[in-house]
Design a protein around this motif. Structure first.
Motif, PDB file in Angstrom:
ATOM      1  N   SER A  67      -0.373  -4.116  -1.659  1.00 42.85           N
ATOM      2  CA  SER A  67      -0.854  -2.733  -1.751  1.00 42.85           C
ATOM      3  C   SER A  67      -0.900  -2.091  -0.368  1.00 42.85           C
ATOM      4  CB  SER A  67      -2.246  -2.699  -2.388  1.00 42.85           C
ATOM      5  OG  SER A  67      -3.181  -3.331  -1.539  1.00 42.85           O
ATOM      6  N   LYS A 123      -0.610   4.815  -8.266  1.00 39.91           N
ATOM      7  CA  LYS A 123      -1.903   4.987  -7.606  1.00 39.91           C
ATOM      8  C   LYS A 123      -2.945   4.198  -8.381  1.00 39.91           C
ATOM      9  CE  LYS A 123      -5.090   8.714  -6.279  1.00 39.91           C
ATOM     10  NZ  LYS A 123      -5.274  10.181  -6.282  1.00 39.91           N
ATOM     11  N   LYS A 124      -3.777   3.450  -7.664  1.00 34.94           N
ATOM     12  CA  LYS A 124      -4.840   2.651  -8.279  1.00 34.94           C
ATOM     13  C   LYS A 124      -6.172   3.034  -7.653  1.00 34.94           C
ATOM     14  CE  LYS A 124      -2.052  -0.273 -10.488  1.00 34.94           C
ATOM     15  NZ  LYS A 124      -2.221  -1.093 -11.647  1.00 34.94           N
ATOM     16  N   GLY A 125      -7.247   2.798  -8.406  1.00 35.19           N
ATOM     17  CA  GLY A 125      -8.575   3.083  -7.898  1.00 35.19           C
ATOM     18  C   GLY A 125      -8.914   4.558  -8.011  1.00 35.19           C
ATOM     19  N   TYR A 155      -2.252   2.001  -3.274  1.00 33.14           N
ATOM     20  CA  TYR A 155      -0.980   2.214  -3.947  1.00 33.14           C
ATOM     21  C   TYR A 155      -0.237   0.893  -4.041  1.00 33.14           C
ATOM     22  CZ  TYR A 155      -2.263   6.989  -2.907  1.00 33.14           C
ATOM     23  OH  TYR A 155      -2.947   8.180  -2.829  1.00 33.14           O
ATOM     24  N   GLU A 156       0.473   0.695  -5.168  1.00 31.87           N
ATOM     25  CA  GLU A 156       1.259  -0.508  -5.391  1.00 31.87           C
ATOM     26  C   GLU A 156       2.641  -0.119  -5.875  1.00 31.87           C
ATOM     27  OE1 GLU A 156      -0.891  -2.738  -8.332  1.00 31.87           O
ATOM     28  OE2 GLU A 156      -2.560  -3.165  -6.963  1.00 31.87           O
ATOM     29  N   LYS A 179       5.557   0.090  -8.401  1.00 29.31           N
ATOM     30  CA  LYS A 179       5.530   0.134  -9.860  1.00 29.31           C
ATOM     31  C   LYS A 179       6.267  -1.076 -10.403  1.00 29.31           C
ATOM     32  CE  LYS A 179       6.012   3.329 -13.620  1.00 29.31           C
ATOM     33  NZ  LYS A 179       6.290   4.703 -13.993  1.00 29.31           N
TER      34      LYS A 179
END
Length: 114
Positions: A69, A101-103, A110-111, A113
């Motif tokens: 990430s 986008k995470k969190g 960000y990770e 896809k």
């Protein structure tokens, strides 16, 4: 404090004023000019070396290929760019379906896809 020997008394009576000798004034101006030139050179170098958006985006993708990430602040610090600019870069990658986008709130990362 200025040495009295380096001051020239000009005028008389109520019209007395003091002037630095030319060599002292010239020295001060030379020092100021050198300092200004150094700052201009430093700023120009920083501008010239600021990677464009494609370089930043490619860097983010390569980083995410090696790490799980990334946070916006890492991009800001790596490239000396604003939070807004880093966010625009990340949004481009989201819109291209490359990252997710995470969190939420202050804990966003960000990770790639999957």
């Amino acid at each position: 404090m200025i040495d009295e020997n380096k001051i020239v008394n000009k005028g008389s009576g109520n019209n007395v004023w003091y002037e630095l000798k030319n060599k002292i004034l010239n020295k001060l101006m030379t020092e100021v000019d050198a300092e200004v030139d150094a700052k201009v050179d430093a700023n120009q170098t920083q501008i010239e070396h600021k990677p464009n958006v494609n370089n930043r985006i490619n860097w983010v993708i390569k980083y995410l290929e090696k790490h799980s990430s990334i946070k916006s602040v890492l991009i800001q610090n790596e490239f000396s760019i604003s939070k807004e600019m880093a966010s625009r870069d990340l949004k481009k990658l989201i819109n291209q379906n490359i990252i997710v986008k995470k969190g939420s709130g202050n804990n966003v990362w960000y990770e790639l896809k999957k």
